[in-house]
Each structure stands twice: as C-alpha cells, then as structure tokens.
Motif scaffolding. Structure first.
Motif, PDB file in Angstrom:
ATOM      1  N   THR A  46      -9.143  -0.212  -3.563  1.00 54.64           N
ATOM      2  CA  THR A  46      -9.131  -1.557  -3.001  1.00 54.64           C
ATOM      3  C   THR A  46      -8.814  -2.566  -4.094  1.00 54.64           C
ATOM      4  N   HIS A  88       0.840  -1.210   0.000  1.00 59.18           N
ATOM      5  CA  HIS A  88       0.000   0.000   0.000  1.00 59.18           C
ATOM      6  C   HIS A  88       0.872   1.256   0.000  1.00 59.18           C
ATOM      7  N   GLU A  89       2.082   1.143   0.548  1.00 59.30           N
ATOM      8  CA  GLU A  89       2.968   2.316   0.503  1.00 59.30           C
ATOM      9  C   GLU A  89       3.418   2.580  -0.930  1.00 59.30           C
ATOM     10  N   TRP A 145      -5.180  -2.369  -5.108  1.00 58.02           N
ATOM     11  CA  TRP A 145      -4.329  -2.972  -4.075  1.00 58.02           C
ATOM     12  C   TRP A 145      -4.364  -4.490  -4.188  1.00 58.02           C
ATOM     13  N   ARG A 163      -1.161  -6.844  -5.202  1.00 66.16           N
ATOM     14  CA  ARG A 163      -0.634  -7.934  -4.376  1.00 66.16           C
ATOM     15  C   ARG A 163      -0.651  -9.251  -5.133  1.00 66.16           C
TER      16      ARG A 163
END
Lengths: 372, 370, 583
Positions: free
Chosen positions: B359, B218-219, B362, B366
C-alpha cells in the motif's frame, strides 16, 4: 607545479561532489551509527535467561529443591509443567528452548546411593542456545550435588581445578568483540562501496573522457580521487570509535596515533580495492554488487571477528589471507581492549599498506591513458 | 482479458530486463553461490587448532599429567612454554596463544598430600566467544588430568544430566545456518532486484515511456513483482535441494508449505523494495537504501545472534521483521516438521507486512509518478 | 607536408571488437588522413557511426590507432602534451551536480592554468558564454544550449592552440547554435585550429575545410564549396501551393531519379541523381515551373553518400486506418491556457493551441523555453498548474489508463530497454497496448518489415546505431496505430539520411488523418509542418504557418527570408520587449 594544481583541482571537485550528494553523507554518518547500534545493542552472544520448561515427575523434597535451584539460576527462566507433551509443543513453537525432566525416584535414588539421571531436552534447531543450556544444566547439577554433599560433610573437592581469568574482558562481554568488528565492517563498506561508485560513475557519465584528455598523470588522478574518501573513511571511523566509547562504554587502552596508523593502513587497502572494482567494471551497478561480495561479506565472515579462522577448512583459511579485514581485526581489538601492542600493529599495518600499494598500481594500470 | 494480457506483457518484460541483464545476473547467480559456499564452510562455532601457553613452576607429576592431557586433546594445536606469568601475559597480548595455564609451585606435592590443586588459567578476552569455549575445554582437560593423578578418588555416585538435542542430535551448526540462509539470501536478492526496479527506469529514461502506456499504477507495480518473485521462489527451490544434498540437513516438513511461506515472504520484501525504489532518485540511492534496510532486517532476525538475547525494547522490531518469521518457518520446516497452524502463526505477520508495504509503495508511486 | 601543421594524419585505421551479443566487430576507420593548419576550422562530417568520434579521440590521444601515422604539433601523438589541446567529448564531460563555476575552475586547473591566470580567464569565458549570471547554477540544470557553451568553455579553458569539438551543436536550437559558432570564433586565436565534428550540414558551411567520413573512410576533404559542387546541375525547385507541398515532396522522393528533397520557402526543392535527369512531372496541383538552383553543401553531401536506394511509399503509414477528412471534426489535441510553475519558476505560461486530425503541428523554441514541459503536460506526464489539455477528447492527467491508448509517444531520449532485444522491446509494447496473440504478432511483423528492423531482431536495443534506435522508437510509438502522435525531437543527433526517412513516414502518417505534434530544432523540418508555435521564455510568441511566421518576423524587423532568420528575429524582438518593460 601544474600537476600539483591539477591534483588539487580534482580533489576539490571530489569534495564538491560529496557535499552535493546526500547519500554520500548518509553513508559516512548514518551507516556507522546504524551498524554500531545493531552490533552494540541488537547482536549479542551473551546468553541471558533462557526459557526452559521443567517437569518434576518425582515431587520429592530433593526434586523440589533442584527445581528451586533451576528457578534461582540466572541462565534459566523456568516454566513448570506436569508432563513433557505440552512443553514439547511449546518447543516446536519456539516458546521454550529446553526441557528438564526430573525422573520418578530421583530423591530416593540420591538417598540410597543409586542416583537416577535427570534429562535435558534441547531445541537443537538453535544449536548455540542448546549447547549453552546443556552446559549450564550440567554445571548447575554439579554445584547442587556438591552443595548437598557438603551439607552432609562428604564433600570431595576435584583434584585439579581451573580458575579462569579473562584478560582484557573480565566480564566476557561479547560486545567487546563485536563492536570493533562492526568498526571494521563500517570501514570496509565506506572504503569499497563509496569508491566502487566513484570511477564507475565517471565512465558512465562520460566525464572520464574529460579527465583523461587533460594533462594530469593517471597516478595523481587516482590519488586525488582517493584522498577525500580516505578522509571520509577516517571520519566515519572516528564516529564509530566515539560511539563505542561513549555509548557502549568500551575501554580504549591504546593510543590514538596507533589507531590512526591501523585505520589508515586498512583504509588504503579497501579504498584501493573499491577503486579497482570501479575501474574494472566501469559500471555502477556491477561495482556495488562486487563491493558487496568482495568487501562486505568477507569482512563479516572471513575476518575472524565472528568465526575463528583457525577452525575453518584449510582452503577457506588460505582465502582469508587475501581479505584485508583479517589484518585489521587483531590490532583493532587490541587497541581498544589491550593497549598498543606494536608486535601486532606493525606487521598487520605493513601487510595492509602492501595491499593498498598493490591495488593503487593495478588501478593506475586499469585506467590507463586511453578511453576504449 | 485484455487487462490480463497487458499485465502478462509487463511481467514478461520485467523478467527479461532482470534476467537478460548481464549485470543483474552477477547478483542473481554469483552472489547466492558464493554465499552458499562461504557461509557453509566459514561459519563454524567450533574452536579448533588452539595454541596454549604454559608456565610450569611445579615441574612435578601433576605438570606431566597436565601436559599429557593437553597433548591428547584434539583441539590443542601447539603448547608453548613461558618462563613467567609476565611472559605468558605478553604472549597472550601478542596473540601467540589464546590461553595459558600457570601451574603453581607446590601443585604435585599438594595433590600427593590428598589436597585439591588449583590451576590459574589466563584467557584472551578480546575473542570472547572463543575464549569462553576454550575455558570449557581447559576445565575438561584438567578433570582428565586429575583422574589420572588420583584414579581412586571418586565420591559417591552423583546424578548426571543426560542431554538429548531434539531436531539436531549432533548440534551441527550448519543445520541452523543453512535453513536460515534461505531467508537471508532471499532478502538480499529480492530487495536488490526490486529496489532497483523503479529507480532504474528513472535513471535510464524509460520511466516516461512506461507512464505513457495505457497501464495503471498498480499494474506497473504488479509487473515489477514478477522478477523478484521468480528470483525468490527459484532460489528457495535451489536451496531446498542443495542444502540436504551438500550439507546433509534433513528436510522433515512440507516443501509446499515452505514454498507458500517464501511466496508470502517475497511479497513483503518486494513491497519494501518498491518503497525504496519509489523514494530513490537514482540507482546509487536505491542501492544505499537497500543496504540500510537489509542489514537491520538480517541482524534483527535471529540469524546473526539469537533473538532471545536481544533486549526487550527491540523485541517489537523483531516481531514485525518478516525475515525473522521466515527464519522460524524455514528452521521449523527443515528440522522440526512444523505443523501447519504454527506456520500460519508466522505467515500472518508476513502477510500483514506485505499488505502494508505494498500500500505504501503504491501511494508513493502515485505521488512521485509525475 | 606542412611544417607547422597542428594535425597531420596519414593512413589512420582502427578496428573495434564486437560491442555485444551478436553484433559484429567494427572497422571504425580505414586509411584516413588530413592536415590541419593553424587558424583553420575543419568540419568533420558524416552519418552516424562514420567514425567521427574515434577520429577525434585518436587526435586527443585517447584511442590508439591500429595503423597509420598521427602527428600532433609536428610530433607523434604518443608524446602529446595534453595541456595544449582542448577536447570537448560528445557527452560534454560536465559534472551535472556541480555548478558552472566549479566545472570551469576544475577544467582550468586540470589544464594547468596557474592561479594568477585562471580568475581572469574564467571571467573572460563567463563573459563570452553569457553564463556570468548563472555561475552558481548546477550544470545539470542548464538548458541544452547553455550546457554546450559551458562544455566548450571547459574544453578551451587554457586557450589551447588545438581545439577538438565532438558534436558541439547537437540538440541545440538555431539561436544557440549561432551563439556557439560565435563563441568558437571568439575563443580561437589567429593561430588556433579547430576540428568540429557534426552531422548537421549547416555547420559544415561555416568551416574552412570539411572532411566527409562514411563508414570509416574519407569520402571528401576540401573546401565546403567543393562539396556542394558535386551537386551542380542536379538541384531544382518549383513553387507548390501549401496544401500540396508535403504530398508532392513525398511523391518526388519516391522517384528513382531523386536523392534528396525539402521544402524551401514556398517551393519544393530536389537533388537529382544525375545531371542528365529531369525533375519529375508531379501531376496536377504540383508546380511544374522547375528552375535549376545553386547547390548547397547538403546537396553535395547527399550525392556523395548516395547508395542508389529509393524511398518507398511509407508502409508504416499504410498500416494506419484512413481517417476521413472532416472539417467539423473536433480538435485532436487542445491546449487551453496551459501553465506550469515549479515554485517561483514559471516553466510554461498560458499556452493555447489546437491540432486538427491530419495536421502536423510543430513546437519550436530555444532550449529550455518550455516546449518539453508543454509536451509532458499534454501527455499526462506532468500536472498543469493552470489550464488544461485534451488529447483525443481526454484530459490525460485525470483520464483512465485506457485513454492513453489513443496516443503514440516518442520521447526525446531513447527510452526503450537497452538490455532487451529489439524483439522483446516490441513484444512488450504490443502487450502493453493490449495486443495479444495473432494481433500482436501481426503488428510486430508489420513494424519490423516497414522500418527494416529485421536485421537487428535479436540484438540488444542498447547496442544499435542511433538511427536504428530511432526507427525502433518510432515502431514502438506507432505500433497500435494511434490517432494522435507526440514526437519530442525525434531527429535530435540523427544524420541527414535518417532524418529524411523519418519525415517521409511522419508526413505520410499525418495524411492518414493522424494529428502529429512534433518539436524540432531543424528549420527544414519545421518547413514540413502545417503550423508552428514558437515558445520562448515560457510564452507562446508566434503562431501560424511557416509562411506566416516569416511574415510576422518581417513585421518586427528586417530579417532574412529563411525560417531560421524568422526564428531568431522573433526571439530577439521578445527579448527587446522584455528589456524595455523592465527599464
């Protein structure tokens, strides 16, 4: 003999690359469908029932009759309110686009020959809609007044009346204008975008060095790279025309050879333009940006399909002369709606082929024979 | 503290990557300027400089008045005579004229006899919008000519419509285009920057290096928000200044609210752009993905044609389109001094879009970071 | 002047405009000349940016020189018949998404081979390259060695009398390199001339002539033996016990009398600046039984290009805290039964090893054997399908982001931001490692100082010469003084001068107690490792010190004494075993 073999080899390679990259196929099949759908279904300049508030301060028989006339009219979806304030608020919130106010004493005024005007307040933030409903309100009131006079035998027909007939598009449907325009955009996109990538990619990946070190002459190399995309462009055009005729029941009054001629002419111009961008920048990212700026936007804005070229400021009008899409829109609209108007087709096709030839020559120069 | 400084370093890097890149600068600088000028000057709904054809079978006074009225109209550029209806038709087909009038044989005589005269107008329906407007002009011209022919004939006075255009008294089309442009250009810029962000790292091979640094997914994504954000907000400020100065469009509402809206709007777009970027394998795919998203976003926003005209089954798509909401807010703040509660009404759907797209980005990031 | 020379260059010069922001214009070539006769192989050697590529491009007619005469086949290059040269650019010019066969067919037809001839020729090329089983595979999915062979086959598709090869053996393992050389010889007829540009000096030994380029000038042209001869009387070696070799070599290289050095078998071997110099006395633990050695090409090359600089003790390593040696310390890197499959394809199968703090551990193997995948699994960049890896006590596929703080990583491909300046790249990396304010400033200044990046501070990373790029990548990997260092082919494509400097840093860092995992295709680098693991066809086939590997190789077959011989013998043994099992 060997030059022909080499040309065929480059062409075969381009085809193989096209088949291997799903995004290319996406551009040829998905882009036409998407744009045809959007311009056929979503974008419409045909004003339908506009949500309009109405305030009847008179509440006389005449005013009620006028309100009823508004409610019956197909251009208005009426929402009545006791006062202007709640409607003004609704206009802020985009819930109504206009407010009709019938003044107190409207009925009495009509009866004693000193009529009082009704008020039309519109949402000027939507100038298109505002102009339309203001015009329709004027028309409606005139018709309503004439009908009332007619009932009382006082009808005064206008001295000169225009009986307008719209040739080639009697229902005046904006789709008939927009869909050919969308086809022009699809072709411009395929032409500039796809080809903007293809030479730049060769430079970026270092494969250009391999081609240049081979004996194939540069003009043949350029032609061989161009041809598969020319075919793809025609295929995309065919998809568009099919959708336009089948899904959006556009008439097709011209002939296919004529369509082929003008499509080929336009494609030669935009493919050349894309290649020139590609050879000039030698970088995929910049190429696509330039293609967007010089291919997509001008085709949308300066081709005359959304905005009248003659109404633009003079410098912008001059600019449109170097936009190939300017020469495509008139023949394309004609081949769908009118028929084969060779007086329009020949000069425009000639100019577009001229663009194609010029770009081809420039590309050949830009690629040159050396790498650095 | 250390996490924050990492995020700052990341954001700074992303900013530099975008702003120092000569190629990205062409997008970020050239494209807004070209669009501002092109859209500003080219988009016009007026129809001026029209060419009209005439078939005069009457040859009498009515025809003279009609020609005089046409000559007097500021919108008519040339008047061409045709000898027959067929010739006029051919002229329209060849686009020599956009419309033609056919004055019937007994027109002057009929009018002299106190009857009404009807003039047939043929218009080029291929250009539907222009033809409709020209039709309106011709009606007015005929009315004027009629008044000259028979000045005395006026019926009892009739009620008229007094029109007042709120927020844009002269119905200047630019007053609509320019505030909407903020939403459109922000969409194009923010999406092109963010759609390239992850794809570019993959193609240039910097992705592995990024993944090996002690940074969380998320960073990394938040770092990528920075340039798109700056681009969005800076553009908004430039446009907010340029539009009143260059085109005289008033800014009646609160600039702060406009900025807030742009921030939320940019977030929703960045989320979308990052989604595209995570899915794309290379820059070309990212670019095409961006194009496939941007075009519907703009065409379903109310910018190209009014949302009211779109069919009901498309309205749900409009309702979730952040660009539509941004256009409403921008028009509202420029022209209508839109109150805060109404701004909020359109802010919330954009916020929801931002949350959803982030969302998803993200999750995709991932899933695809191996 | 030779009547039938393939290439005859005289006084060739070329100058390029500035490549980018702040970078100066570059004189690529100046007054270069040579003659290539039919049937000869000419090595074009020199460090990065010496002008090798430019010279090849001039011969291929792709760059027009500013000065000098270029004759190809006895006629001006301006009238060059391109179907008679086979040029292989450094990029290989392969279409990654097209198949092996499609690439070959394209180039065969491009070079004007007629339909009747091309099928036969392609079949012949496929046979020679050993690519026949992979005709349908996309070129981008070939291993590095196969890709180079394919690129070479494409370049010579039409059997041209002149072949120009730009670094055909870069990034290729020793076995593939031998195969590539064999391929070149098979492809060349008795009248064919080859120009082979390379920065790998082993290649130079195989050539008939070598042309040494340095900063655009011709430094030497003649037989390789003549190049080696420059170092006659300057080469010395002495046996040194294994545990001291690296330290001794480093100390020797820091002497002003030494130009170059390496570990050769159990010995430290040095090239001295002057025949008058004596090998340095290296203190206790170091051997002192110096013997003079026959010079090699690389010795001569080192002497020829010597700029009188002396390696200083590695300040990069000095910035690392000394971790005290502790025999009981847990392994810094551990691979336990690591495996990775992609569908049916097994990339890595059951690989186990461990690396102690202070150890340099080398992963060797042919291209595509599974080295990089093993590497990526340990770093947490790929998820193992079996087993697990631990780095500094963490499993990086599951550990939090902070665990990666202990790790320094230098990927195979340059992976910093090309558009950012050296300064901006370093600031970003420092920030990402949580260094802020004065700490960050200090770490960056130290890295810049220690790796001599100061002159490039404001330049975009993308415009830097390869050697400087690699130094920048190393700076970025070690700035936070990690306890574990991963280096994936850190010297691939780099010239011998930069390689020497690099390993000087790497071995010194390891001596500070850092565990180093490194992959390489250079056997002189492998000699510098404490232990090696040889991976081939996804399996670990040999494990141990360089000496142990050589012993194992001798056990399976009689091979030469070098590590390269061992490498090739062990892989050949594995292939035979697999073939036997299949039969």
């Amino acid at each position: 003999m060997s030059a022909r073999g080499a040309t065929a080899a480059v062409m075969a390679k381009e085809w193989a690359q096209i088949w291997r990259d799903p995004s290319t196929i996406g551009l040829v099949l998905v882009l036409p469908l998407l744009l045809m759908f959007l311009f056929g279904s979503a974008v419409s300049l045909d004003t339908t029932a506009t949500r309009t508030g109405i305030v009847d301060r008179d509440r006389s028989a005449a005013s009620r009759d006028l309100v009823a006339a508004f409610a019956r009219n197909r251009y208005f979806a009426i929402q009545e309110a006791p006062a202007v304030e709640p409607l003004a608020r609704a206009m802020l919130a985009d819930e109504v686009r206009g407010i009709v106010v019938i003044p107190e004493g409207f009925g009495r005024g009509l009866a004693n020959g000193r009529p009082r005007d009704i008020q039309m307040l519109t949402d000027g933030a939507q100038p298109n809609t505002a102009a339309f409903i203001a015009g329709h309100a004027r028309g409606l009131l005139a018709t309503w007044s004439a009908a009332r006079l007619g009932e009382r035998g006082e009808a005064r027909p206008p001295v000169l009346q225009i009986n307008a007939r719209y040739r080639y598009n009697p229902g005046l449907r904006s789709r008939y204008t927009l869909v050919p325009g969308a086809i022009a955009i699809v072709m411009a996109m395929i032409g500039t975008m796809l080809t903007a990538l293809i030479v730049a990619r060769e430079y970026e990946r270092g494969t250009m060095e391999g081609l240049l070190a081979s004996p194939i002459p540069v003009p043949l190399l350029v032609a061989a790279k161009l041809f598969p995309y020319f075919v793809l462009g025609l295929a995309a055009t065919a998809v568009c025309v099919g959708v336009a005729i089948v899904a959006y029941d556009l008439p097709f009054r011209g002939t296919f050879p004529a369509l082929l001629l003008i499509s080929a002419a336009f494609l030669s111009a935009v493919l050349g333009q894309g290649l020139l961008i590609s050879a000039g920048t030698r970088n995929q990212f910049v190429s696509t940006q330039f293609a967007l700026l010089s291919g997509f936007l001008p085709s949308l804005l300066l081709s005359g399909f959304l905005f009248e070229i003659d109404s633009m400021p003079q410098p912008i009008q001059y600019l449109t002369y170097i936009v190939p899409a300017r020469y495509l829109i008139p023949p394309l609209q004609s081949v769908f709606l009118t028929g084969d108007i060779w007086a329009i087709f020949w000069p425009n096709a000639a100019i577009m082929f001229g663009f194609g030839a010029f770009f081809f020559w420039r590309v050949t120069k830009a690629i040159g024979r050396t790498i650095a | 503290m250390s996490r924050l400084s990492r995020l700052a370093a990341l954001a700074l890097k992303e900013l530099k990557v975008v702003l120092l890149d000569r190629r990205a600068r062409t997008t970020l600088v050239l494209s807004p300027i070209v669009q501002l000028l092109l859209f500003g000057f080219a988009t016009t709904l007026e129809v001026k400089a029209i060419d009209i054809g005439l078939v005069d079978r009457d040859g009498g006074r009515a025809a003279q008045e009609m020609v005089a009225a046409l000559d007097g109209s500021p919108n008519v550029r040339t008047l061409r005579n045709y000898h027959s209806e067929a010739a006029l038709d051919e002229g329209i087909a060849r686009r020599e004229v956009i419309a033609g009038l056919i004055l019937p044989q007994r027109l002057s005589a009929d009018i002299a006899a106190g009857q009404g005269g009807e003039v047939l107008a043929l218009l080029d329906g291929r250009r539907s919008n222009a033809a409709q407007i020209v039709g309106g002009y011709l009606g007015q011209i005929a009315q004027r000519a009629g008044a000259e022919l028979r000045p005395a004939v006026r019926g009892p006075p009739q009620a008229q419509v007094q029109t007042r255009h709120w927020f844009n008294p002269n119905l200047d089309y630019l007053w609509f285009t320019m505030p909407a442009m903020i939403a459109v250009i922000t969409a194009v810029l923010v999406l092109s920057v963010s759609a390239q962000s992850v794809a570019r790292e993959r193609e240039f091979g910097t992705f592995d290096k990024l993944m090996i640094l002690p940074l969380r997914p998320h960073e990394i994504l938040l770092g990528k928000v920075a340039p798109a954000f700056v681009v969005g907000v800076v553009n908004c400020l430039i446009y907010a200044a340029a539009i009143p100065l260059l085109y005289g469009v008033p800014l009646t509402g609160s600039l702060a609210l406009l900025l807030l809206a742009i921030v939320v709007y940019s977030m929703s777009l960045v989320g979308l752009g990052l989604m595209i970027s995570c899915l794309a394998g290379n820059q070309q795919q990212a670019f095409l993905g961006m194009f496939f998203v941007t075009v519907p976003l703009i065409l379903l926003s109310g910018y190209a044609s009014p949302v009211d005209n779109m069919p009901a089954w498309l309205q749900p798509l409009v309702a979730v389109n952040p660009t539509h909401h941004m256009i409403v807010i921008s028009e509202g703040i420029f022209l209508k001094d839109l109150p805060g509660d109404l701004v909020l009404k359109h802010l919330l759907p954009m916020l929801a879009a931002a949350v959803v797209t982030f969302t998803m980005a993200w999750t995709l990031f991932r899933a695809r970071s191996e | 002047m030779a009547g039938n020379a393939l290439l005859d260059l005289d006084g060739v010069g070329k100058r390029f405009a500035s490549p980018g922001r702040g970078a100066p214009a570059m004189q690529a070539l100046q007054g270069v000349g040579f003659v290539l006769e039919p049937g000869r192989i000419m090595g074009l050697i020199g460090p990065d940016a010496a002008g090798k590529t430019t010279l090849l491009r001039i011969c291929a007619g792709l760059v027009v020189p500013d000065a000098g005469e270029v004759a190809v086949f006895g006629d001006s290059v301006a009238r060059l018949d391109r179907s008679r040269i086979g040029y292989m650019p450094q990029s290989g010019a392969l279409y990654a998404e097209l198949s092996v066969l499609q690439n070959l067919t394209l180039y065969a037809r491009l070079r004007g081979l007629s339909r009747e001839l091309w099928d036969e020729r392609i079949a012949h090329l496929l046979d020679l390259t050993g690519l026949a089983p992979f005709t349908r595979r996309a070129a981008g999915r070939l291993s590095g060695g196969m890709r180079q062979k394919l690129a070479m086959a494409c370049a010579v598709a039409a059997a041209p009398p002149l072949i120009l090869l730009d670094e055909p053996s870069v990034g290729v393992d020793p076995l593939s390199r031998r195969e590539i050389w064999q391929l070149a010889r098979d492809l060349a007829g008795p009248e064919t001339g080859i120009v082979w540009a390379t920065s790998i000096l082993d290649d130079a030994e195989q050539c008939d002539d070598v042309l040494v380029l340095h900063e655009g000038r011709r430094e030497y042209f003649g037989a390789p033996a003549g190049l080696a001869e420059f170092a006659a009387g300057r080469c010395w070696s002495t046996p040194v016990p294994a545990e001291n070799r690296r330290r001794v070599l480093r100390a020797a290289l820091e002497q002003p009398t030494t130009i170059a050095g390496r570990i050769d078998g159990g010995e430290v071997r040095l090239t001295l600046r002057s025949v008058a110099d004596q090998p340095p006395a290296l203190g206790e633990g170091a051997g002192s039984a110096w013997r003079e050695r026959r010079p090699h090409v690389d010795d001569g090359f080192a002497w020829l290009l010597d700029d009188a600089s002396v390696l200083k003790p590695s300040a990069v390593a000095a910035a690392f805290p000394q971790i005290a040696a502790n025999p009981d310390a847990p392994a810094a890197i551990e691979a336990i039964g690591l495996g990775k499959r992609y569908g049916d394809f097994v990339a890595v199968n059951d690989v186990s090893f461990s690396v102690a703090p202070g150890e340099v551990f080398g992963l060797l193997g042919p291209n595509g054997a599974g080295k990089s995948t093993t590497f990526r699994m340990l770093c947490g960049l790929a998820r193992p399908s079996a087993g697990h890896g631990r780095v500094a006590g963490h499993d990086l596929t599951t550990a939090s982001a902070e665990a990666r703080q202990a790790l320094g990583y230098m990927p195979q491909k340059f992976s910093l931001y090309a558009d950012l300046s050296v300064a901006a790249n370093l600031r970003f990396v420092a920030g990402a490692y949580g260094l802020a304010g004065a700490h960050a400033k200090e770490a960056i200044e130290r890295a810049v100082e220690n790796l001599s990046l100061g002159a490039f501070w404001q330049l975009s990373a993308g415009t830097l010469p390869l050697g400087v790029k690699q130094r920048l990548a190393l700076a970025a990997a070690v700035m936070h003084a990690p306890r574990v260092l991963f280096l994936d082919e850190p010297t691939s494509g780099v010239d011998p001068l930069v390689r020497r400097e690099f390993w000087h840093h790497i071995t010194a860092i390891a001596d500070r107690g850092v565990a180093v995992l490194v992959t390489t295709h250079f056997m002189d680098e492998a000699e510098l490792c404490d232990r090696l693991l040889l991976i081939s066809q996804a399996e670990a086939i040999a494990h141990g010190t360089p000496e142990q590997l050589k012993q194992q190789a001798l056990a399976v077959r009689t091979a030469g004494a070098t590590l390269e011989d061992a490498f090739i013998a062990l892989i050949a043994a594995q292939r035979e075993r697999i073939r036997a099992e299949a039969a």
